[in-house]
Design an enzyme around this catalytic site. Structure first.
Site, PDB file in Angstrom:
ATOM      1  N   LYS A 130       0.862  -1.179   0.000  1.00  0.00           N
ATOM      2  CA  LYS A 130       0.000   0.000   0.000  1.00  0.00           C
ATOM      3  C   LYS A 130       0.898   1.229   0.000  1.00  0.00           C
ATOM      4  CE  LYS A 130      -3.632   0.423   0.022  1.00  0.00           C
ATOM      5  NZ  LYS A 130      -4.554   0.714  -1.090  1.00  0.00           N
ATOM      6  N   HIS A 165      -9.782  -7.044  -4.847  1.00  0.00           N
ATOM      7  CA  HIS A 165      -9.552  -5.981  -3.859  1.00  0.00           C
ATOM      8  C   HIS A 165     -10.024  -6.448  -2.486  1.00  0.00           C
ATOM      9  CE1 HIS A 165     -11.749  -2.635  -1.723  1.00  0.00           C
ATOM     10  NE2 HIS A 165     -10.570  -2.060  -1.842  1.00  0.00           N
TER      11      HIS A 165
HETATM   12  O1  GKR Z   1      -7.087  -0.702   4.077  1.00  0.00           O
HETATM   13  O2  GKR Z   1      -6.064   1.195   3.976  1.00  0.00           O
HETATM   14  C1  GKR Z   1      -6.628   0.234   3.448  1.00  0.00           C
HETATM   15  C2  GKR Z   1      -6.745   0.208   1.948  1.00  0.00           C
HETATM   16  O3  GKR Z   1      -6.229   1.388   1.418  1.00  0.00           O
HETATM   17  C3  GKR Z   1      -8.166   0.017   1.502  1.00  0.00           C
HETATM   18  O4  GKR Z   1      -9.004   0.954   2.118  1.00  0.00           O
HETATM   19  C4  GKR Z   1      -8.338   0.107   0.004  1.00  0.00           C
HETATM   20  O5  GKR Z   1      -9.694   0.115  -0.307  1.00  0.00           O
HETATM   21  O6  GKR Z   1      -7.165  -2.006  -0.112  1.00  0.00           O
HETATM   22  C5  GKR Z   1      -7.810  -1.036  -0.767  1.00  0.00           C
HETATM   23  C6  GKR Z   1      -7.250  -0.739  -2.136  1.00  0.00           C
HETATM   24  O7  GKR Z   1      -6.742  -1.626  -2.758  1.00  0.00           O
HETATM   25  O8  GKR Z   1      -7.382   0.385  -2.617  1.00  0.00           O
HETATM   26 MG    MG Z   2      -6.410  -0.469  -4.513  1.00  0.00          MG
END
Ligand code: GKR
Ligand code: MG
Length: 414
Positions: A184, A311
């Site tokens: 991420k 996702h």
């Molecule tokens: O859990 O912080 C998180 C992710 O950023 C999530 O909210 C996203 O929706 O995993 C996700 C993504 O692939 O964008």
């Molecule tokens: Mg994403």
């Protein structure tokens, strides 16, 4: 097969301070668990997004769902859209879909229990008997800051630089055997995140790596980063916001791009295909209208030669089971799925406990329905946690501002 009751239970569970492009995860993540009670004592389980809105909408639907058949998904979907359209005319189609998706899972679970078949069979049969997941790596603090300033590191420790990310990847691999990684991004300046991807590629040769800045990068930054990362990335996920900008990055760099942000519904696929804006669509039955429609998405991806991955958001085992069934039934799935499960599994509400991830895979359950059993005590415990959490909706930005009052979530940032 007739729905007699819908029981909606909001829960919260521990979540580490995971960083992303809009802030940091709060100490508790929210989910909604539903029990769809049908004739003969059969109960269909569903799990989906948490938060006051979803809970209110599900409760508003209860009376209209009672009396419908769990096998009549088109009528259930139409009922959801009609009732929510009446009680909340401003609600978007996507938000309606999010609510229907939870019901769809519970219906499939009930259908499986009624027929003695695993859900994957109801979706057309398994094209794989185990589903690969990627280690979902996050920059993170070592602990949630406490009111009195004391710090007790969580079991993962901090990850704020390439070394920290490689350490986290190693821990994930040791525990679960993951064979690919997703980082991420959108947290630190792109050069630092590019270094982290390179460090992963060097530390784990032959294991695919992807990065997801959630639209935090400008067009120029994305093109430069894609060029720097050519050869080190499996795909680049949502570097920029919007189909037009994605198409420009894809055309300029030839880097495969994935999305769970600019193609999130069926009517957005044609323009993305016409512009060759995305090479991989991230499915998610929680957002695409449940399991049957996600299976449809797989067919569309295959038709247009687009890859499919999955996702995720913070979730527990009912969702992981559902993700695994739908991925197993999707011939078009080309890449390991995302999952937050390692971050949250200790608070799971299923018996006999968390689902195993071995060699990066989850074995498709063969028991009737989703193949998971609800732990009523654990559900009650996590419901109490929800009640005392004081969190009504997820808000990573406001939580971040407690520690960085000037934090600005505006994207693109870099
Ligand atoms: O859990 O912080 C998180 C992710 O950023 C999530 O909210 C996203 O929706 O995993 C996700 C993504 O692939 O964008
Ligand atoms: Mg994403």
């Amino acid at each position: 097969m007739i729905i007699r009751d819908l029981i909606v239970t909001p829960i919260a569970f521990r979540d580490p301070p995971l960083l992303n492009a809009s802030g940091v995860h709060e100490p508790y993540a929210l989910r909604t668990i539903i029990r769809l009670v049908v004739d003969g004592g059969v109960v269909g389980l569903g799990e989906g997004s948490g938060g006051a809105g979803v809970i209110r909408r599900l409760n508003a639907l209860r009376d209209s769902l009672v009396g419908l058949s769990v096998f009549d998904l088109p009528t259930i979907e139409r009922t959801v859209r009609r009732v929510l359209g009446d009680v909340e005319p401003e609600l978007s189609r996507l938000e309606q879909t999010r609510v229907y998706s939870i019901l769809d899972v519970a219906c499939h679970d009930a259908q499986g229990k009624l027929t003695g078949r695993p859900v994957v069979d109801l979706l057309g049969g398994a094209v794989r008997d185990r589903v690969p997941y990627a280690a979902y790596l996050f920059y993170k603090w070592g602990a949630h800051p406490s009111a009195d300033g004391t710090v007790t590191y969580d079991e993962w420790g901090p990850a704020l630089d390439p070394e920290g990310i490689v350490r986290q990847a190693q821990l994930m691999t040791d525990r679960y055997g993951f064979r690919s990684f997703k980082l991420k991004g959108g947290v630190f300046p792109p050069a630092a995140e590019v270094d982290a991807v390179r460090a992963l590629a060097e530390a784990f040769p032959g294991k695919p790596v992807r990065i997801d800045p959630n639209g935090a990068w400008t067009l120029e930054t994305s093109i430069a980063a894609a060029e720097h990362l050519a050869g080190s990335l499996e795909y680049l996920e949502d570097p920029v916001l919007g189909v037009d900008a994605m198409a420009q990055v894809a055309t300029a760099t030839g880097m495969p791009l994935a999305t769970n942000m600019c193609v999130v519904d069926f009517d957005q696929i044609p323009v993305a295909v016409a512009n060759a804006a995305v090479q991989i669509i991230l499915s998610d039955h929680h957002l695409w209208g449940g399991m049957r429609h996600t299976r449809d998405l797989s067919a569309i991806c295959e038709t247009f030669g687009i890859g499919m991955s999955m996702h995720s958001n913070s979730h527990l085992g009912i969702s992981l089971a559902a993700m695994t069934h739908v991925a197993a039934a999707s011939p078009g799935l080309t890449h390991a799925c995302d999952t937050h499960y390692p971050w949250n599994r200790d608070d799971d509400i299923i018996l006999p406990g968390a689902i195993d991830i071995v060699d990066g895979d989850v074995v498709v359950p063969r028991r009737p329905g989703l193949g998971v059993e609800l732990d009523e005590e654990a559900l009650a415990r996590q419901h109490e946690v929800f009640l005392s959490s004081g969190i009504a909706e997820r808000d990573d930005t406001t939580y971040m501002r407690r520690f960085e009052p000037d934090y600005d979530p505006t994207l693109p940032r870099y």
